[in-house]
Design an enzyme around this catalytic site. Structure first.
Site, PDB file in Angstrom:
ATOM      1  N   ARG A 367       0.846  -1.195   0.000  1.00 29.65           N
ATOM      2  CA  ARG A 367       0.000   0.000   0.000  1.00 29.65           C
ATOM      3  C   ARG A 367       0.879   1.242   0.000  1.00 29.65           C
ATOM      4  NH1 ARG A 367      -4.430  -1.750   4.617  1.00 29.65           N
ATOM      5  NH2 ARG A 367      -5.064  -3.679   3.585  1.00 29.65           N
ATOM      6  N   HIS A 389     -10.814 -14.635   6.172  1.00 27.81           N
ATOM      7  CA  HIS A 389     -12.180 -14.345   5.731  1.00 27.81           C
ATOM      8  C   HIS A 389     -13.064 -15.499   6.133  1.00 27.81           C
ATOM      9  CE1 HIS A 389      -9.693 -11.713   3.193  1.00 27.81           C
ATOM     10  NE2 HIS A 389     -10.646 -10.856   3.519  1.00 27.81           N
ATOM     11  N   HIS A 515     -14.270 -10.021   7.353  1.00 30.01           N
ATOM     12  CA  HIS A 515     -12.808  -9.860   7.249  1.00 30.01           C
ATOM     13  C   HIS A 515     -12.286  -9.737   8.674  1.00 30.01           C
ATOM     14  CE1 HIS A 515     -13.288  -8.018   3.123  1.00 30.01           C
ATOM     15  NE2 HIS A 515     -14.426  -7.648   3.663  1.00 30.01           N
TER      16      HIS A 515
HETATM   17 ZN   LIG Z   1     -10.564  -8.838   3.604  1.00 24.97          ZN
END
Ligand SMILES: [Zn+2]
Ligand SMILES: [Zn+2]
Length: 648
Positions: A367, A389, A515
């Site tokens: 990122r 997940h 998540h």
């Molecule tokens: Zn995720």
């Protein structure tokens, strides 16, 4: 003059003449001792100085010494005194900007060509003490904006002029301490005698109004407390934090490094750091398998189209790196793992019978972070999330959240964190998903937290646009908070990717997606661990558990034999069999924070034992090598929660 009624929240009230100051009213409403502890007050909802005259019926809530609000008033007042001192010392060579209170103190921004030096700090502190000693009141003056612009303009205080012009009001308030006037809304302590304990800490560059196109100012940070003892405690904690700085310890313990040639924010794990990380990863994987998860591995790049479908190109592109061309198709480095796990999900037809599906991955993502925001391991450009997940039916949500919280707290506790702040963030204004879904998911999160007996705070409207979430901040040994764990319900991606499962009714339904990351990222978590333990890691994840030190060359061969024996038993052992003074070798092992030093001299060689010294300086009675192995295994098993020795 007409009479007004001034009262306290709990009901005590007095009738006084209009124009009575807050201070005088409080003198009648509080005991003398209580009154002296007041630094400011709320008049209704507004914070005011004690010297503010009141003209109508008002409910007063005192702000007292010893409260966070009291400290804020004190610190902001101290910032004024600092600006006063700086102007006294450097005259027209400085222009003053703004000086608010912040979390642990205050700052004031100045324009000055010369950099402020440590010697300047001393001078400023001395001058501040002189100002404080004069016991000067903070006097409030109201004047028209035009008048104020003219006054500040005459002094060349261009930032003040700009502030007033931007306020776009007729009247502004100024505060004066001993003739030094500053634009301010207040409130302040009544006089400088409250400012007993302060310290200037550091100086850093800051743009005027945070805008890179503006002047670069010098921001002097300082702090203040109501008494010297509290200040000393804070300064000691700062010292301690400096000693624990993970960047400093990372270097000393040879855990990680960053190289200019590789690029900023990209971590190179050195062997010791890699070992530390491997131990954490192994534990993490074991715990996940024990908790009914399966592990995935997914690639680092994917077609750009994937990120269109996921929506990341629309709402996350400022954090993503530019695309690359592979065989005329655009690909993109991944900022998140989610779409890959969805890819695995969609690789076959799913049935409700498979649910819950729990997939975890130590997934490395990239990122973009501004160069100025990068910070050691805590803020980097490439990092590995301990991601997972969960796909389930709506009716399984509460139980799954409970299950995640359980694993989450178990893992944090094993690493030595058992104090948390937990936040439940609810629906923001801009969001996707139906009211019903939001309501049900938020309730599920709440119920799971309550079932787990966890205290939490609600962060209204702070959920992600795609669903509500739980954030857990851990507290380290210095009581600092670190955001690590997050659990987020997602109504968005299942919709975007047209995910489905066949329900018991034999028709297609959309799954719920959760998540979650427990440590956040390995980089960040290890950074926090280094600071939490000051580099002295518990035995179970210490990269080196023991080091063998011989006294003279005569025991070198014996030391070598002990080393082999421990190594084969799975203990992370090193040897220092150099011809050096024992004390010197102990000191070196101590600096590396190695839990056990095994000293071998003639006595130990003859008896086939080792003398055990701890990094705390404590000694254990000599023991056989086999006994030492047992000791390590027991301690590791206790620390980790269960054994990882294959032979057990
Ligand atoms: Zn995720
Ligand atoms: Zn002020």
């Amino acid at each position: 003059m007409s009479a007004i009624t001034l009262s306290l929240k709990d009901g005590d009230a007095v009738s006084v003449a209009a124009g009575t100051t807050v201070q005088d009213a409080l003198s009648q409403l509080l005991s003398n001792k209580q009154r002296k502890r007041c630094v400011a007050a709320y008049a209704g909802e507004t914070v005011v100085d004690l010297l503010t005259p009141l003209t109508e019926d008002t409910v007063l809530t005192p702000i007292q010494v010893g409260t966070d609000e009291g400290l804020e008033v004190l610190r902001h007042s101290t910032a004024h005194v600092m600006a006063h001192a700086v102007r006294d010392l450097f005259g027209d060579d400085v222009k003053v900007a703004i000086g608010p209170a912040i979390a642990d103190g205050f700052y004031y921004d100045f324009l000055r060509d010369e950099p402020f030096t440590p010697e300047d700090f001393e001078k400023i502190e001395t001058r501040m003490a002189e100002i404080v000693a004069q016991n000067l009141p903070f006097e409030r003056l109201e004047m028209s904006s035009d008048e104020a612009v003219a006054a500040f303009g005459d002094q060349g205080e261009k930032y003040k002029v700009e502030l007033i012009e931007d306020l776009d009001v007729d009247q502004v308030s100024l505060y004066s301490i001993g003739g030094f006037r500053d634009l301010c809304r207040g409130p302040h302590v009544p006089n400088t005698s409250f400012i007993k304990a302060f310290k200037l800490l550091r100086v850093a560059g800051a743009y005027w109004r945070g805008d890179e196109k503006n002047d670069v100012l010098q921001r002097i940070y300082g702090t203040a407390f109501f008494d010297a003892k509290a200040l000393k405690k804070y300064l000691n904690a700062l010292e301690e934090a400096k000693k624990r700085d993970h960047r400093k310890l990372g270097k000393e313990l040879e855990l990680f490094t960053m190289e200019d040639q590789i690029g900023p924010g990209l971590i190179l794990w050195q062997p010791k750091g890699a070992q530390l990380r491997r131990l954490i990863e192994d534990y993490w994987k074991d715990e996940h398998y024990r908790h009914g998860y399966e592990l995935l591995y997914t690639p680092h790049i994917a077609r750009q189209d994937l990120w269109k479908t996921s929506g990341h190109l629309d709402f996350y592109s400022e954090n993503m790196y530019s695309s690359m061309d592979i065989d005329d198709v655009q690909y993109q480095l991944k900022p998140m793992n989610c779409p890959f796990h969805i890819g695995v999900y969609k690789s076959s037809k799913r049935s409700y019978r498979e649910f819950p599906i729990r997939w975890a991955e130590l997934g490395t993502v990239y990122r973009y972070e501004r160069a100025g925001a990068l910070h050691g391991l805590l803020r980097v450009r490439g990092f590995t999330q301990d991601d997972a997940h969960i796909f389930c039916r709506p009716d399984q949500l509460e139980e799954e959240i409970f299950h995640i919280l359980d694993l989450n707290l178990r893992i944090l506790k094993t690493f030595g964190f058992d104090s948390y702040d937990i936040y439940l963030s609810t629906r923001p204004e801009k969001s996707v998903g139906t009211d019903e879904n939001w309501e049900a998911a938020t309730t599920a999160l709440k119920l799971a937290l309550e079932k787990k007996n966890l205290d939490y705070m609600i962060d209204p409207g702070e959920g992600v646009f795609y669903g509500p979430k739980i954030d857990i901040k851990i507290k380290d040994q210095l009581h600092r908070s670190w955001q690590c764990s997050t659990i987020q319900v997602d109504f968005n991606l299942p919709e975007r990717f047209k995910m489905s499962f066949v329900g018991s009714d034999n028709t297609e339904h959309q799954p719920i997606m959760i998540h979650r990351a427990l440590m956040g990222s390995l980089e960040r978590f290890i950074g926090v661990l280094i600071e939490h333990y000051a580099g002295a890691f518990p035995l179970w994840f210490a990269p080196v558990q023991a080091r063998i030190l011989n006294i003279t060359d005569d025991q070198a061969a014996y030391g070598e034999a002990v080393y082999e024996q421990l190594r084969l038993a799975g203990i992370r052992v090193e040897k220092d069999l150099r011809n050096e003074k024992l004390n010197y070798k102990i000191r070196e092992a101590q600096v590396k924070k190695i839990p056990y030093m095994l000293i071998v001299g003639d006595k130990e060689k003859e008896a086939a034992t080792v003398a055990v010294r701890l990094r705390t300086g404590k000694n254990l009675p000599p023991m056989s090598v086999a006994d030492f192995i047992e000791l390590v295994k027991k301690e590791v098993t206790a620390g980790r929660g269960y054994s990882n020795f294959l032979s057990d």
